[in-house]
Design a protein around this motif. Structure first.
Motif, mmCIF file in Angstrom:
data_model
loop_
_atom_site.group_PDB
_atom_site.id
_atom_site.type_symbol
_atom_site.label_atom_id
_atom_site.label_comp_id
_atom_site.label_asym_id
_atom_site.label_seq_id
_atom_site.Cartn_x
_atom_site.Cartn_y
_atom_site.Cartn_z
ATOM 1 N N SER A 98 0.839 -1.191 0.038
ATOM 2 C CA SER A 98 0.149 -0.014 -0.061
ATOM 3 C C SER A 98 0.879 1.467 0.003
ATOM 4 C CB SER A 98 -1.070 0.036 1.085
ATOM 5 O OG SER A 98 -0.137 0.183 2.559
ATOM 6 N N ARG A 99 1.997 1.214 0.746
ATOM 7 C CA ARG A 99 2.804 2.281 0.787
ATOM 8 C C ARG A 99 3.485 2.388 -0.799
ATOM 9 N NH1 ARG A 99 7.127 1.440 4.824
ATOM 10 N NH2 ARG A 99 6.481 -0.334 4.297
ATOM 11 N N LEU A 100 4.015 1.401 -1.317
ATOM 12 C CA LEU A 100 4.319 1.542 -2.677
ATOM 13 C C LEU A 100 3.193 2.005 -3.736
ATOM 14 C CD1 LEU A 100 6.483 0.650 -5.008
ATOM 15 C CD2 LEU A 100 5.339 -1.517 -4.963
ATOM 16 N N THR A 101 2.010 1.466 -3.508
ATOM 17 C CA THR A 101 1.009 2.103 -4.323
ATOM 18 C C THR A 101 0.607 3.220 -4.211
ATOM 19 O OG1 THR A 101 0.032 -0.212 -4.293
ATOM 20 C CG2 THR A 101 -1.451 1.731 -4.776
ATOM 21 N N GLU A 102 0.744 3.979 -2.942
ATOM 22 C CA GLU A 102 0.575 5.218 -2.607
ATOM 23 C C GLU A 102 1.636 6.308 -3.133
ATOM 24 O OE1 GLU A 102 0.916 8.120 1.189
ATOM 25 O OE2 GLU A 102 -0.306 6.214 1.430
ATOM 26 N N GLN A 103 2.952 5.805 -3.374
ATOM 27 C CA GLN A 103 3.967 6.421 -3.819
ATOM 28 C C GLN A 103 3.850 6.621 -5.367
ATOM 29 O OE1 GLN A 103 7.490 4.493 -2.299
ATOM 30 N NE2 GLN A 103 7.601 5.839 -0.449
ATOM 31 N N ALA A 104 3.372 5.381 -6.021
ATOM 32 C CA ALA A 104 3.336 5.258 -7.454
ATOM 33 C C ALA A 104 2.151 6.190 -7.776
ATOM 34 C CB ALA A 104 3.157 4.010 -7.896
ATOM 35 N N ARG A 105 0.872 6.319 -7.165
ATOM 36 C CA ARG A 105 -0.109 7.216 -7.499
ATOM 37 C C ARG A 105 0.365 8.611 -7.512
ATOM 38 N NH1 ARG A 105 -4.450 3.088 -5.210
ATOM 39 N NH2 ARG A 105 -4.984 1.942 -7.092
ATOM 40 N N PHE A 106 1.169 8.894 -6.172
ATOM 41 C CA PHE A 106 1.582 10.433 -6.181
ATOM 42 C C PHE A 106 2.577 10.822 -7.215
ATOM 43 C CE2 PHE A 106 5.031 12.996 -4.672
ATOM 44 C CZ PHE A 106 4.055 14.269 -4.095
ATOM 45 N N ILE A 107 3.371 9.858 -7.749
ATOM 46 C CA ILE A 107 4.421 10.136 -8.783
ATOM 47 C C ILE A 107 3.635 10.179 -10.085
ATOM 48 C CG2 ILE A 107 6.459 9.173 -10.139
ATOM 49 C CD1 ILE A 107 7.240 7.997 -7.644
ATOM 50 N N ARG A 108 2.688 9.339 -10.222
ATOM 51 C CA ARG A 108 1.828 9.246 -11.351
ATOM 52 C C ARG A 108 1.048 10.644 -11.597
ATOM 53 N NH1 ARG A 108 -2.906 6.177 -11.995
ATOM 54 N NH2 ARG A 108 -3.557 7.578 -10.248
ATOM 55 N N GLY A 109 0.457 11.091 -10.318
ATOM 56 C CA GLY A 109 -0.310 12.365 -10.395
ATOM 57 C C GLY A 109 0.722 13.452 -10.768
ATOM 58 N N ALA A 110 1.660 13.652 -10.225
ATOM 59 C CA ALA A 110 2.528 14.761 -10.556
ATOM 60 C C ALA A 110 2.972 14.630 -12.171
ATOM 61 C CB ALA A 110 4.096 14.626 -9.537
ATOM 62 N N LEU A 111 3.296 13.493 -12.566
ATOM 63 C CA LEU A 111 3.585 13.331 -13.921
ATOM 64 C C LEU A 111 2.388 13.698 -14.822
ATOM 65 C CD1 LEU A 111 5.587 12.246 -16.207
ATOM 66 C CD2 LEU A 111 4.663 10.147 -15.803
ATOM 67 N N VAL A 112 1.074 13.379 -14.415
ATOM 68 C CA VAL A 112 -0.037 13.796 -14.942
ATOM 69 C C VAL A 112 -0.289 15.283 -15.480
ATOM 70 C CG1 VAL A 112 -2.386 13.424 -15.224
ATOM 71 C CG2 VAL A 112 -1.084 11.535 -15.178
ATOM 72 N N GLU A 113 0.070 15.940 -13.993
ATOM 73 C CA GLU A 113 -0.226 17.345 -13.945
ATOM 74 C C GLU A 113 1.140 18.110 -14.779
ATOM 75 O OE1 GLU A 113 0.785 20.435 -10.223
ATOM 76 O OE2 GLU A 113 -0.053 18.591 -9.767
ATOM 77 N N ASN A 114 2.304 17.529 -14.759
ATOM 78 C CA ASN A 114 3.456 17.908 -15.674
ATOM 79 C C ASN A 114 2.850 17.828 -17.068
ATOM 80 O OD1 ASN A 114 4.897 18.992 -13.466
ATOM 81 N ND2 ASN A 114 6.404 17.014 -13.817
ATOM 82 N N LEU A 115 2.207 16.688 -17.551
ATOM 83 C CA LEU A 115 1.969 16.213 -18.979
ATOM 84 C C LEU A 115 0.632 17.522 -19.332
ATOM 85 C CD1 LEU A 115 2.290 12.535 -19.129
ATOM 86 C CD2 LEU A 115 3.671 14.262 -20.296
ATOM 87 N N ASN A 116 -0.236 17.592 -18.479
ATOM 88 C CA ASN A 116 -1.306 18.540 -18.628
ATOM 89 C C ASN A 116 -0.674 19.809 -18.960
ATOM 90 O OD1 ASN A 116 -3.202 16.832 -18.581
ATOM 91 N ND2 ASN A 116 -3.682 17.048 -16.564
ATOM 92 N N SER A 117 0.345 20.472 -18.055
ATOM 93 C CA SER A 117 1.014 21.577 -18.474
ATOM 94 C C SER A 117 1.686 21.661 -19.971
ATOM 95 C CB SER A 117 2.099 22.178 -17.388
ATOM 96 O OG SER A 117 1.321 22.024 -16.237
#
Length: 191
Positions: free
Chosen positions: A111-130
Motif C-alpha cells: 500500500s505504501r508502494l501503491t501510494e507512492q506510485a499514485r503520487f508520482i503518477r499524479g505529478a507526472l500527469v499534472e506536468n503532462l497537462n502543463s
C-alpha cells in the motif's frame, strides 16, 4: 544360542530399520509438503506480483513516453489522441496497482508502494497537462508565425510587382511634374 534370541534380535533390527524408514518417509512427506507450500506460494503470490510489477513498469513507461509524443503534436487531434491514450494508461496503472495490493504478502509495504506510485503518477500527469497547454500555445504561435510569414511574402511579392517596369512603353516627357500634381494628371489624360 537359542533360536528365539536370534529371531528376537532379527525382528528387533528389522523393526528398527522399518521405524527408521517410516521416520524417513514422514520426514520426506513433511519436506515435500513444505516444497508444495513454497511452490503454491510461488505460483499464487510471487509470480503474480512479478507479473503485476512488470505490467506496472510497462504502464509507467507508456505514461512517461507521452511527454515526447505530446511535444511533437502539431494538431489538436493529435494532442487529444495522445491525452486519451494517457487516460487509458492511467486506468490500466490503477488496475495493476490494485492487483498488486491484492496479491501482496505484506499489504503495508504494497500500500505504501501503491501510494507512492499514485503520487508520482499524479505529478507526472499534472506536468503532462502543463506540457499540453504549452504545446497548444506553441501551435497557436507557430500558426500565427506561419500566417505572418505568408503575408510578408505576399507583401514582398506585391512590392516587387509594383516596382517592375511596365511591359508597355509610355510616352511621358522627362520634365513632367510629380504624379501627385492633379493638373499634370488631367493634362496627360487629355493628350
Amino acid at each position: 544360542m537359542k533360536p528365539s534370541t536370534i529371531s528376537y534380535r532379527l525382528i528387533s533390527r528389522i523393526a528398527v530399520l522399518g521405524l527408521a524408514g517410516l521416520a524417513g518417509i514422514a520426514f520426506a512427506l513433511v519436506a515435500l509438503d513444505s516444497v508444495r507450500n513454497d511452490y503454491d506460494d510461488l505460483v499464487n503470490r510471487t509470480v503474480p506480483q512479478i507479473r503485476n510489477g512488470a505490467q506496472i513498469a510497462i504502464s509507467a513507461q507508456e505514461i512517461a513516453s507521452v511527454g515526447p509524443r505530446l511535444s511533437r503534436a502539431t494538431t489538436i487531434f493529435q494532442r487529444r489522441t495522445i491525452l486519451a491514450d494517457l487516460e487509458q494508461n492511467n486506468e490500466q496503472l490503477d488496475q495493476y496497482l490494485a492487483a498488486l495490493n491484492q496479491t501482496s504478502i505484506t499489504s503495508q509495504s504494497a500500500s505504501r508502494l501503491t501510494e507512492q506510485a499514485r503520487f508520482i503518477r499524479g505529478a507526472l500527469v499534472e506536468n503532462l497537462n502543463s506540457l499540453d497547454t504549452l504545446v497548444e500555445r506553441r501551435n497557436v504561435v507557430a500558426g500565427n508565425l506561419q500566417r505572418a510569414t505568408i503575408r510578408a511574402f505576399e507583401a514582398l511579392d506585391l512590392a516587387e510587382r509594383l516596382h517592375m517596369p511596365s511591359v508597355t512603353t509610355c510616352s511621358i516627357p522627362l520634365d513632367t511634374p510629380p504624379i501627385n500634381d492633379i493638373q499634370w494628371f488631367s493634362e496627360s489624360v487629355a493628350m
